[in-house]
Design an enzyme around this catalytic site. Structure first.
Site, short mmCIF file in Angstrom:
data_model
loop_
_atom_site.label_atom_id
_atom_site.label_comp_id
_atom_site.label_asym_id
_atom_site.label_seq_id
_atom_site.Cartn_x
_atom_site.Cartn_y
_atom_site.Cartn_z
N GLU A 126 91.45 81.54 28.64
CA GLU A 126 92.56 82.19 29.35
C GLU A 126 93.52 81.16 29.95
O GLU A 126 94.72 81.33 29.90
CB GLU A 126 92.02 83.09 30.46
CG GLU A 126 91.25 84.29 29.94
CD GLU A 126 90.40 84.93 31.03
OE1 GLU A 126 90.88 85.86 31.68
OE2 GLU A 126 89.26 84.47 31.24
N GLN A 139 81.82 82.38 17.94
CA GLN A 139 81.79 83.75 18.43
C GLN A 139 82.74 84.67 17.65
O GLN A 139 82.39 85.79 17.29
CB GLN A 139 82.18 83.73 19.92
CG GLN A 139 82.07 85.05 20.64
CD GLN A 139 82.57 84.98 22.10
OE1 GLN A 139 82.77 83.88 22.64
NE2 GLN A 139 82.75 86.11 22.72
N THR A 187 82.94 86.92 32.95
CA THR A 187 83.94 85.98 33.44
C THR A 187 84.71 86.58 34.61
O THR A 187 85.19 87.70 34.53
CB THR A 187 84.92 85.65 32.31
OG1 THR A 187 84.17 85.24 31.18
CG2 THR A 187 85.88 84.56 32.71
N THR A 244 73.22 78.46 28.79
CA THR A 244 73.80 79.17 29.93
C THR A 244 73.28 78.46 31.17
O THR A 244 72.07 78.35 31.35
CB THR A 244 73.35 80.65 29.94
OG1 THR A 244 73.64 81.24 28.68
CG2 THR A 244 74.02 81.43 31.06
N TYR A 277 80.80 92.25 31.39
CA TYR A 277 82.20 92.01 30.96
C TYR A 277 83.04 92.85 31.90
O TYR A 277 83.65 93.81 31.50
CB TYR A 277 82.29 92.48 29.50
CG TYR A 277 83.60 92.33 28.77
CD1 TYR A 277 84.26 91.10 28.73
CD2 TYR A 277 84.16 93.40 28.07
CE1 TYR A 277 85.44 90.96 28.01
CE2 TYR A 277 85.32 93.27 27.35
CZ TYR A 277 85.97 92.05 27.32
OH TYR A 277 87.14 91.91 26.59
N ASP A 309 74.48 89.76 30.08
CA ASP A 309 75.81 89.33 30.47
C ASP A 309 76.76 90.53 30.41
O ASP A 309 76.81 91.23 29.39
CB ASP A 309 76.28 88.23 29.50
CG ASP A 309 77.54 87.54 29.99
OD1 ASP A 309 77.75 87.49 31.21
OD2 ASP A 309 78.30 87.03 29.14
#
Lengths: 400, 400
Positions: free
Chosen positions: B346, B228, B332, B245, B116, B114
């Site tokens: 967010e 997290q 994301t 996921t 970022y 993953d």
């Protein structure tokens, strides 16, 4: 009691019987069991047995997937074959000298997780990187910290480790630079291999550990400290670790480690209930690390703060499922003494106190051509010892 | 031009032809191609073709492993079958209505990484967690930050997502507590699926991207923000992500995305050479996120700072090998506008500004029973659009 001619001090007696995958001559990959200085061709010896079909895949995954009852049955049968003289004529042709075989990765690795469970290692890391501070991270004594590594680059012992290239930024440099890693390191770890899978959404209770974990091996979690230092914030290690992780060829079944189980070091604060085990799962493994033949460290696994059982319970407490072939490693095994450190980072104190290897020879970090060998043994019954063999790797030059 | 009766505005015309795995009635899992509102049973249609043997595994991995020449051959043949009337009688019986099938995970996932890579997402995270600071991490513009996730818990679209349990420590709490996650979130991401593998020790040059990556899908990287937050220092996210996921059922081949390729946002500082591509690989995907049917966000993928090609080059620059079935996700996808944010974290600004869903209905984080659907489309030739379908998941209550 065996019809085999085993040396009295063998590390691979009938109380050990670890499993691996090997090839010999022209034959395809087969399951094997190490005994004395030989390897039993289990795939051949088990023809006609009900479990024979689990041993033809060239990896141990089908055997592991079949669960603990099958593991016990196969182990009992192999002991019987190697003990009772009536089996000698049939079994003897399936024994191959260990020095004639080629070992392979024993499993197809599903997911690979690396933990960080030695308190002394965490303290050392904190002191090396922040200078003089003995504190472990605030969460460290509440949970076994871990992260996922790259399963596809778990390699067999003996596979050359190519020095990785990547970005790094020394603390005083203004900008990052690109090139071959300069701070290449090893980490001596103990690996746990999952046999029986679990369902998604269903945490595995800590006391189910021996029903899911098949056995134990040795792991070298090669690390490029300069790549790791630059990339790791905020999402953790990535390329600094993912170029290679070496795994020893022999999986020692948990059943062979009954005499190695010792009480766990005291835990304060008391962990949450899901991390409290009814039975102790600390393991008294004595590790040895050699660089180019020189013994440089002897880390004691029994001093680890978090056990393999706690790691398994933590790994699944969020409902994550297990697959056959999942490998999780203890994290660097480091004891309190200077000659018990499990990485060169610690042995050379961040490179500031290079380690003496031999006359006129020192190491801050690994050089091209260096060979690292990690081996281990554990107490067995009646004063015998259970051998883990070794995980071995030599550094090859970078390709940049 | 086709003998099929396709709606003019279909997202699944002959310029798309994405691959998936489905079952229908009593038949076993088979490879399929979505076209209009139907699915072509590719496993059946390809019987007798040289590539037919690659389509019988119940996952697409053998097709993907065979490499880009085979991908082009199969795609050309499928287009021919669906275009030329002389094939209609033979092919028509192999078409199944889309609403009658069950979709499965299209691949066996090897490693899952993953990234970022949305600058606006990184800025928002920084502002939410540190308050008012617009800076991304110091390394962020030098390399695409990424980490390995759990491949074994990548699940098919539609699989219920059980709310995970675990440890968390709110900022003002003195000690951690244990229980069901309270800050459950989604992350809308774009996934890249590796077809052709690479050798250990040999970095994949950035311009080889289309020779290794087969296609693109949608990913929901479910995240428990409270788990997290407590676990992630110093080694990154672990249980906060590893419970599930979700992956969309249809892999859109890179060949279908030629018209979606757009110039990349300017990069300053200029990245290292291994991250500079000769051809642009930003993709103009328009994502949409719905919670319980309400459109809550429309993130634009073209604004991502790092492309899939750069991510692949970075992932392998240390010599890490690729395997067929490797999945890596973009991170994301968040655009500059408020209604372009790719996570609830967010959209609700860390829970402080709950998002309006409908009359009297708001969300700070996900509640049990909430359904999250992420869909996307991209420009195709002549004003047509290429559909990605959707990745869907509903939150099931925790089992603690």
């Amino acid at each position: 009691m065996t019809w085999l001619d085993l040396p009295a001090d063998t590390l691979f007696g009938l109380d050990n019987l670890p499993y691996g995958v090997f090839s010999h001559g022209e034959r395809t990959r087969r399951a094997g069991v190490a005994v004395g200085e030989q390897v039993l061709d289990l795939t051949a010896a088990a023809e006609g047995e009900s479990f024979g079909r689990l041993l033809t895949a060239g990896v141990l995954n089908p055997l592991l997937a079949d669960g603990p009852d099958t593991w016990a049955e196969v182990r009992a049968r192999v002991r019987e074959w190697l003990s009772e003289p009536r089996h000698a004529d049939r079994i003897r042709p399936h024994l191959v000298p260990h020095n004639e075989i080629t070992s392979h990765l024993p499993i197809e690795v599903a997911d690979y997780v690396d933990f960080y469970s030695s308190e002394q290692h965490a303290i050392n890391a904190s002191r090396i990187f922040t200078g003089g501070d003995d504190l472990v991270p605030v969460n460290w004594k509440h949970l076994p910290i871990g992260y996922h590594g790259r399963a596809g680059t778990v390699v067999a012992s003996g596979t050359p480790v190519v020095r990785p290239a990547g970005q790094r930024k020394p603390r005083r440099a203004e900008k990052p630079s690109f090139g071959a890693a300069k701070r290449l390191d090893f980490e001596a770890e103990v690996g746990f291999v999952v046999g029986a899978p679990s369902e998604l959404g269903a945490p595995v209770p800590i006391d189910e550990f021996p029903r899911h974990v098949f056995g134990v091996c040795l792991v070298n979690d090669w690390s490029a400290r300069d790549l790791q230092g630059w990339e790791s914030q905020p999402l953790g290690p990535f390329l600094g670790k993912s170029f290679a992780t070496s795994m020893s060829p022999w999986l020692v079944p948990l059943a062979a480690l009954e005499h190695a189980r010792v009480p766990q070091p005291a835990q304060d604060p008391e962990p949450f209930e899901y991390l409290r085990a009814a039975e102790p799962w600390s393991l008294d493994l004595a590790l040895e690390i050699r660089i180019n033949g020189h013994l440089v460290s002897s880390p004691p696994f029994a001093t680890q703060y978090w056990t393999g059982a706690q790691q398994l319970a933590h790994l699944t407490v969020n409902g994550a499922s297990l697959r056959t072939g999942d490998l999780y490693a203890s994290g660097t095994v480091t004891g309190p003494a200077k000659n018990q450190r499990g990485s060169l980072l610690e042995l050379s104190w961040g490179g500031r106190e290079p380690l003496a290897l031999g006359p006129g020879e020192t190491r801050a970090f690994l050089e091209d051509g260096d060979e690292v060998v990690i081996s281990a043994s554990a107490p067995g019954p009646g004063g015998a010892r259970i051998g883990f063999g070794e995980v071995r790797g030599t550094v090859a030059p970078a390709v940049v």
